[in-house]
Motif scaffolding. Structure first.
Motif, PDB file in Angstrom:
ATOM      1  N   PHE A  25     -43.078  -9.896  11.834  1.00 20.92           N
ATOM      2  CA  PHE A  25     -44.303  -9.584  11.085  1.00 20.92           C
ATOM      3  C   PHE A  25     -45.538  -9.691  11.979  1.00 20.92           C
ATOM      4  CE2 PHE A  25     -47.924 -10.932   8.510  1.00 20.92           C
ATOM      5  CZ  PHE A  25     -47.930  -9.962   7.505  1.00 20.92           C
ATOM      6  N   ALA A  26     -45.599 -10.738  12.813  1.00 19.60           N
ATOM      7  CA  ALA A  26     -46.751 -10.941  13.684  1.00 19.60           C
ATOM      8  C   ALA A  26     -46.842  -9.844  14.745  1.00 19.60           C
ATOM      9  CB  ALA A  26     -46.670 -12.312  14.357  1.00 19.60           C
ATOM     10  N   SER A  27     -45.703  -9.460  15.334  1.00 19.13           N
ATOM     11  CA  SER A  27     -45.725  -8.421  16.376  1.00 19.13           C
ATOM     12  C   SER A  27     -46.077  -7.060  15.799  1.00 19.13           C
ATOM     13  CB  SER A  27     -44.377  -8.364  17.093  1.00 19.13           C
ATOM     14  OG  SER A  27     -43.344  -8.029  16.176  1.00 19.13           O
ATOM     15  N   ARG A  31     -52.575  -6.446  17.622  1.00 18.24           N
ATOM     16  CA  ARG A  31     -53.214  -5.419  18.429  1.00 18.24           C
ATOM     17  C   ARG A  31     -52.662  -5.456  19.855  1.00 18.24           C
ATOM     18  NH1 ARG A  31     -57.838  -2.686  17.464  1.00 18.24           N
ATOM     19  NH2 ARG A  31     -58.316  -4.118  15.768  1.00 18.24           N
ATOM     20  N   ASP A  32     -52.403  -6.675  20.343  1.00 18.86           N
ATOM     21  CA  ASP A  32     -51.830  -6.872  21.672  1.00 18.86           C
ATOM     22  C   ASP A  32     -50.696  -7.884  21.530  1.00 18.86           C
ATOM     23  OD1 ASP A  32     -51.164  -7.347  24.279  1.00 18.86           O
ATOM     24  OD2 ASP A  32     -53.197  -7.767  24.986  1.00 18.86           O
ATOM     25  N   LYS A  35     -51.052 -11.295  23.104  1.00 21.14           N
ATOM     26  CA  LYS A  35     -52.150 -12.181  22.702  1.00 21.14           C
ATOM     27  C   LYS A  35     -52.089 -12.393  21.193  1.00 21.14           C
ATOM     28  CE  LYS A  35     -56.187 -11.897  24.476  1.00 21.14           C
ATOM     29  NZ  LYS A  35     -57.535 -11.414  24.875  1.00 21.14           N
ATOM     30  N   ILE A  36     -51.126 -13.194  20.763  1.00 19.14           N
ATOM     31  CA  ILE A  36     -50.943 -13.504  19.348  1.00 19.14           C
ATOM     32  C   ILE A  36     -51.223 -14.992  19.140  1.00 19.14           C
ATOM     33  CG2 ILE A  36     -49.295 -13.508  17.443  1.00 19.14           C
ATOM     34  CD1 ILE A  36     -47.799 -11.251  18.812  1.00 19.14           C
ATOM     35  N   CYS A  37     -51.896 -15.310  18.046  1.00 21.00           N
ATOM     36  CA  CYS A  37     -52.205 -16.713  17.741  1.00 21.00           C
ATOM     37  C   CYS A  37     -50.918 -17.511  17.546  1.00 21.00           C
ATOM     38  CB  CYS A  37     -53.061 -16.810  16.484  1.00 21.00           C
ATOM     39  SG  CYS A  37     -54.666 -16.021  16.624  1.00 21.00           S
ATOM     40  N   CYS A  38     -50.893 -18.718  18.118  1.00 19.25           N
ATOM     41  CA  CYS A  38     -49.713 -19.578  18.001  1.00 19.25           C
ATOM     42  C   CYS A  38     -49.928 -20.583  16.865  1.00 19.25           C
ATOM     43  CB  CYS A  38     -49.464 -20.313  19.314  1.00 19.25           C
ATOM     44  SG  CYS A  38     -48.037 -21.424  19.246  1.00 19.25           S
ATOM     45  N   PRO A  39     -49.083 -20.575  15.803  1.00 23.26           N
ATOM     46  CA  PRO A  39     -49.294 -21.471  14.648  1.00 23.26           C
ATOM     47  C   PRO A  39     -48.533 -22.791  14.744  1.00 23.26           C
ATOM     48  CG  PRO A  39     -47.623 -19.866  14.102  1.00 23.26           C
ATOM     49  CD  PRO A  39     -47.995 -19.614  15.546  1.00 23.26           C
ATOM     50  N   GLY A  50     -47.424 -14.594  24.013  1.00 18.64           N
ATOM     51  CA  GLY A  50     -46.466 -13.589  23.584  1.00 18.64           C
ATOM     52  C   GLY A  50     -45.452 -14.154  22.608  1.00 18.64           C
ATOM     53  N   ILE A  51     -44.554 -13.278  22.118  1.00 19.68           N
ATOM     54  CA  ILE A  51     -43.563 -13.677  21.119  1.00 19.68           C
ATOM     55  C   ILE A  51     -42.660 -14.789  21.652  1.00 19.68           C
ATOM     56  CG2 ILE A  51     -41.538 -12.880  19.835  1.00 19.68           C
ATOM     57  CD1 ILE A  51     -44.120 -11.971  18.635  1.00 19.68           C
TER      58      ILE A  51
END
Length: 529
Positions: A25-27, A31-32, A35-39, A50-51
């Protein structure tokens, strides 16, 4: 979407399947993908990766179970879904930067739209994160612009020279680059940061600022000095001010701090993450901080309200061996931050720059007027400040707790006499100085008065000044008592308006404070009200 897996054991199949669904879902909404927020429990959506990195973090640290609404990863809020079902305005998202913009209110009110100020800043962040040109991996549009602007300031480039340099660099870069083509466009882009400033003309004798009801005056109403600089032939150079105050309003920058998820989280560290065991580790452990929370409980209950300190001192920017030029910066320090960030340069906020051939001295209050006005506004509260961490608007307040300066600068800020017979602001006329016979200077030796009554140091005469100390420590004056001792409470400011003379050094009613505007505001608490 089922989120019960977040509370399951990390070794269970349920957690693994749920995590895979979350990462997909996050990927899909990123947008990039790099560069995804880490929860995870350590990052709290403030770090990016990254993932693979996020998956490792969640397995090692665990996921934040309170993060049930995945707003930083593209999941729309209930109000946004309602707006979409009703064919209202669309929802724009930037999950990579941790920013969500909704056309409807954050609490579901259709009449409350996001402020234009926040929207402009979010657009600026989104634009600034773009590559400088297609395929560029080394720098972004914002970084390139800041580097060229720093070069302009360092080498004193004119606006025309800077514009020509931007055009030249733009021709050397590949087609499709986003570098501004003129000084005007560069300044317009950077203005969204809230880093604007005001140039306020001042009387060369430090009598007044040409603002408010003096904004259109051409000469000082106190001393009669011209507003404009005089040439060698004594003629006025209209348009060239005799003295200028550079003022950087702090309120827009405070609002920007809360629009960053990293800064907004750090600004509540003192309430959420500080260790509270009775030890002094942070200004929040001090009696002054606790007194404010007790005296004004509504202010203390909101952890996002700011506690500030003011620091000022003078220096010579050109040569340490010359005294022909003086520059006085006035800096605000935010003590909501953790102790390892409070005194970092990036969080020390320059609010004004007082430049001129002479230091302001005791007339520094004249230059502090714009800052005092903004501090009063902050005490009453600034409406609709957006908190990027909580995703809501709140009313921001601030209070000035302390000043940080050396003793001469303390005398300038407070108006206290810092030399001579009454040099101590606590003892005042009970200072009891001793004048050295040969150097003709004052020495202050009565510090043993603060020891307990039967302390052995009190009777060790030979180790100190050959006297046995039997006196008691003086009691500090209250704010009301200080105001009665201020000399010339309503006297005009300026180099041509010195304080009236006093009767003599031995006069017991000798004034210990020489001015009133900033010092009386600070003493009586008007700066808080």
């Amino acid at each position: 979407m089922d989120k019960s897996w977040m509370k399951a054991d990390r070794r269970s199949l349920q957690f693994q399947l749920g995590l895979e669904e979350f990462l997909k879902f996050a990927s899909d909404n990123a947008r990039d993908i790099n560069k995804i927020c880490c929860p995870c429990l350590k990052c709290h959506n403030t770090d990016f990766g990254g993932i693979g990195l996020i998956k490792d973090h969640i397995f090692f640290n665990g996921i934040d179970v309170s993060y049930k609404h995945w707003k930083w990863h593209g999941e729309p809020s209930a109000s946004a879904l309602h707006a979409l079902r009703g064919d209202s305005e669309t929802v724009e998202m930037n999950p990579d930067l941790g920013i969500q913009v909704e056309a409807v209110g954050l609490e579901g009110s259709e009449d409350e739209e996001i402020s234009e100020d926040s929207n402009e800043f979010m657009q600026f962040v989104e634009d600034g994160d773009k590559p400088l040109y297609p395929g560029c991996t080394k720098t972004t549009k914002l970084n390139g612009l800041i580097q060229t602007f720093n070069m302009k300031a360092k080498h004193g480039m004119t606006d025309a020279c800077y514009s020509d340099m931007l055009i030249m660099i733009g021709l050397l870069l590949p087609e499709g680059n986003d570098l501004p083509g003129s000084t005007y466009e560069a300044k317009r882009t950077l203005s969204a940061l809230g880093m604007g400033y005001e140039k306020i003309h001042a009387c060369p004798n430090d009598c007044i600022l040409y603002r408010l009801h003096h904004a259109d005056a051409i000469s000082c109403p106190t001393c009669g000095e011209s507003r404009w600089k005089l040439g060698k032939d004594k003629s006025e150079k209209e348009g060239v001010p005799g003295k200028v105050l550079w003022y950087f309003p702090p309120i827009p920058r405070f609002k920007r701090m809360f629009q960053s998820t990293v800064s907004a989280k750090e600004l509540t560290w003192h309430a959420n993450d500080r260790k509270k065991d009775g030890m002094m580790r942070h200004p929040a452990d001090s009696p002054t901080w606790k007194m404010i929370d007790t005296k004004w409980p509504d202010f203390g209950l909101e952890s996002r309200n700011l506690r500030l300190a003011l620091s000022s001192d003078g220096f010579n920017p050109h040569s340490s061996l010359s005294s022909k030029y003086s520059c006085w910066p006035v800096i605000l320090i935010t003590y909501n931050l953790p102790p390892w960030l409070c005194m970092k340069r990036k969080y020390m906020m320059l609010t004004m720059l007082i430049s001129g051939p002479k230091q302001p001295g005791n007339d520094i209050d004249v230059y502090l007027q714009p800052l005092v006005d903004d501090l009063k506004v902050l005490w009453d509260g600034v409406e609709r400040v957006y908190d990027a961490v909580r995703g809501e608007y709140f009313k921001l307040k601030a209070i000035l707790l302390w000043t940080i300066n050396d003793f001469p600068a303390y005398g300038n800020l407070s108006g206290s006499i810092v030399k001579g017979y009454n040099a101590c602001p606590i003892c005042v006329d009970q200072t009891r100085p001793y004048r050295l016979k040969h150097s003709k200077k004052m020495a202050f030796m009565r510090h043993r008065r603060w020891l307990p009554r039967h302390h052995p140091y009190r009777k060790q005469a030979a180790s100190f000044d050959n006297t046995i100390e039997e006196g008691e420590a003086p009691t500090p004056l209250t704010g009301e008592e200080v105001l009665t001792r201020v000399q010339g409470l309503n006297r005009p400011f300026g180099k041509k308006n010195p304080p009236p003379p006093y009767k003599g050094l031995e006069d017991e009613n000798r004034p210990c404070w020489k001015k009133s505007l900033f010092s009386s505001n600070l003493i009586t608490g008007n700066i808080f009200r």
